[in-house]
Design an enzyme around this catalytic site. Structure first.
Site, PDB file in Angstrom:
ATOM      1  N   GLU A 164      31.717   6.419  -5.286  1.00 42.05           N
ATOM      2  CA  GLU A 164      32.279   7.720  -4.925  1.00 42.05           C
ATOM      3  C   GLU A 164      33.045   8.362  -6.072  1.00 42.05           C
ATOM      4  OE1 GLU A 164      31.495   9.456  -2.507  1.00 42.05           O
ATOM      5  OE2 GLU A 164      30.447   7.958  -1.312  1.00 42.05           O
TER       6      GLU A 164
ATOM      7  N   GLN B 140      31.807  15.502  -8.215  1.00 40.94           N
ATOM      8  CA  GLN B 140      31.316  16.627  -9.020  1.00 40.94           C
ATOM      9  C   GLN B 140      30.158  16.201  -9.925  1.00 40.94           C
ATOM     10  OE1 GLN B 140      32.690  20.231  -9.114  1.00 40.94           O
ATOM     11  NE2 GLN B 140      32.538  19.183  -7.162  1.00 40.94           N
TER      12      GLN B 140
ATOM     13  N   GLY C 298      31.518  12.698 -18.297  1.00 40.93           N
ATOM     14  CA  GLY C 298      32.418  13.818 -18.085  1.00 40.93           C
ATOM     15  C   GLY C 298      33.539  13.549 -17.104  1.00 40.93           C
TER      16      GLY C 298
ATOM     17  N   TYR D 108      38.195  13.913   0.452  1.00 44.80           N
ATOM     18  CA  TYR D 108      36.773  13.597   0.530  1.00 44.80           C
ATOM     19  C   TYR D 108      36.526  12.103   0.319  1.00 44.80           C
ATOM     20  CZ  TYR D 108      32.209  12.309  -0.805  1.00 44.80           C
ATOM     21  OH  TYR D 108      31.048  11.600  -0.866  1.00 44.80           O
TER      22      TYR D 108
ATOM     23  N   ASP E 272      32.226  17.734   1.532  1.00 43.48           N
ATOM     24  CA  ASP E 272      31.938  17.954   0.112  1.00 43.48           C
ATOM     25  C   ASP E 272      31.145  19.249  -0.027  1.00 43.48           C
ATOM     26  OD1 ASP E 272      29.463  17.292   1.103  1.00 43.48           O
ATOM     27  OD2 ASP E 272      28.888  16.163  -0.682  1.00 43.48           O
TER      28      ASP E 272
ATOM     29  N   CYS F  53      12.662  23.884   7.820  1.00 45.16           N
ATOM     30  CA  CYS F  53      13.945  23.336   8.287  1.00 45.16           C
ATOM     31  C   CYS F  53      13.929  23.195   9.811  1.00 45.16           C
ATOM     32  CB  CYS F  53      15.096  24.239   7.858  1.00 45.16           C
ATOM     33  SG  CYS F  53      16.703  23.632   8.424  1.00 45.16           S
TER      34      CYS F  53
ATOM     35  N   CYS G 130      19.901  28.517  12.936  1.00 46.34           N
ATOM     36  CA  CYS G 130      20.731  28.745  11.743  1.00 46.34           C
ATOM     37  C   CYS G 130      21.081  30.224  11.615  1.00 46.34           C
ATOM     38  CB  CYS G 130      19.986  28.275  10.488  1.00 46.34           C
ATOM     39  SG  CYS G 130      20.882  28.578   8.957  1.00 46.34           S
TER      40      CYS G 130
END
Length: 362
Positions: free
Chosen positions: A38, A43, A82, A121, A139, A203, A209
């Site tokens: 995690e 990111q 990073g 998160y 997230d 979908c 939706c």
DNA sequence: AACGCGGGGCT
DNA sequence: AGCCCAGCGTT
């Protein structure tokens, strides 16, 4: 509203059992391994993080082994990924758990949340995946799925938006196994309800939706803040003698904190940077002996999320290497590969045939 | 609340 | 060129 929640939950859960990827961190409930994954995935795309996850899991199979590492070592292992404060916080947390918690990873959301580098998160992810605690992850994927399905236009980077989406996610998790539900929501966002080119035609939720029905898929979710970019102008000096090379450690704050680099001159503008090259007055700082400029690079543009770097490299050969500033290190050239360097520097070295040996073994 | 913090992939 | 990614810490 509740019917909608159940529909969404059931459909995504079914979709997940059919479409989920095999990912290495899904094969364990070891909280240490899940925590490792995690932190790496914060990111960071799964495809980018997966090789780092395998490297760390192999090299540091237990939290105790990680706790024994040095920061230089962990930063080197993290090189290229990073957001390097993740690596430093991760090591600090490993040392904390090893020394203060008898090496036992905390087993509940509230205690996990207290760990350095762990926010809402990550605490929800670990506590649900490892301990099946009913904590909903929110997230980037979850924001996107919920905002599109329900047509929520509250900015997801506002305080109000974070509360609203977290509350909705908390209601939604009640209908499934917490671990499976969290995995399913994120996988659905990553594979099906993608940021661009969402596959709405196939979908299973397209009838319900809101965004699809109103043709707003491309407009949701909404973010209000745009990171402004600053330009910076770096000139790195690659100073070598027959066997040594000069490096320095970066400050403990700012970009690339605590990593290593070549001696650096920063200019306020492109023009000022250009003067450095032309005037070469800085050469006098080397005082004596045979200093040769063997190569001056073109400008290398390197983009960070909030800075544009314009870097040039001046390669120097000296009779005998000496420090320009006190904080610098003279090291053997074959030792350079053991130091964590920003990707900008690794990229440059690897593109210069004369320097490539610095990255190789022997 | 706003900002700083990497690197890479995709459009 | 801009957006986003299994976010978090600092101010």
């Amino acid at each position: 509203m509740k019917n909608n929640l159940i529909k969404l939950s059931n459909t995504i859960n079914d979709w997940y059992t059919e479409n989920k990827r095999q990912l290495p961190w899904r094969e364990t409930t070891n909280p240490y391994i899940i925590w490792l994954s995690e932190i790496i995935l914060q990111q960071t795309r799964v495809d980018q993080g997966i090789s780092y996850f395998n490297k760390f899991r192999t090299k540091y199979p237990t939290i105790k082994r990680l706790a024994e590492a040095t920061e230089d070592e962990v930063l080197k292992d993290w090189e290229g990924l990073g957001y390097y404060s993740r690596a430093r916080n991760m090591l600090a947390t490993a040392k904390f758990i090893s020394s203060q918690l008898n090496g036992v990873f905390p087993d509940n959301y509230n205690d996990i949340l207290k760990l350095k580098g762990v926010g809402s998160y990550t605490a929800a992810a670990i506590s649900s995946f490892a301990f099946n605690e009913e904590r909903a992850v929110v997230d980037g994927n979850v924001y996107r799925v919920l905002s599109r399905f329900f047509g929520l236009s509250t900015p997801i980077d506002s305080t109000e938006g974070k509360k609203e989406f977290q509350k909705l996610a908390n209601n939604l998790i009640k209908f499934q196994e917490p671990s499976e539900h969290n995995q399913a929501m994120m996988e659905f966002g990553a594979i099906q309800c993608k940021p661009k080119n969402a596959e709405c035609e196939i979908c299973p939720l397209n009838h319900e939706c809101f965004a699809f029905q109103k043709s707003l898929v491309g407009n949701l979710p909404i973010k209000e803040k745009k990171a402004k970019q600053t330009k910076r102008y770096f000139t790195f000096l690659i100073c070598r003698d027959n066997e040594n090379i000069l490096i320095q450690k970066r400050p403990e704050s700012g970009i690339w904190a605590n990593m290593y680099e070549f001696p650096l001159l920063e200019s306020k503008s492109s023009e000022e940077q250009h003067k450095i090259i032309l005037e070469k007055e800085w050469l006098s700082s080397f005082t004596n002996t045979n200093t040769k400029v063997t190569h001056v690079s073109e400008t290398q543009k390197h983009l960070l999320s909030h800075q544009q770097l314009f870097a040039r490299f001046i390669e120097l050969e000296l009779g005998e290497l000496q420090k320009i500033e006190n904080n610098q290190l003279i090291i053997k050239q074959q030792e350079l590969k053991n130091y964590a360097l920003p990707k900008l520097l690794v990229n440059y070295i690897s593109e210069r045939e004369d320097l490539l040996y610095l990255l190789n073994d022997n």
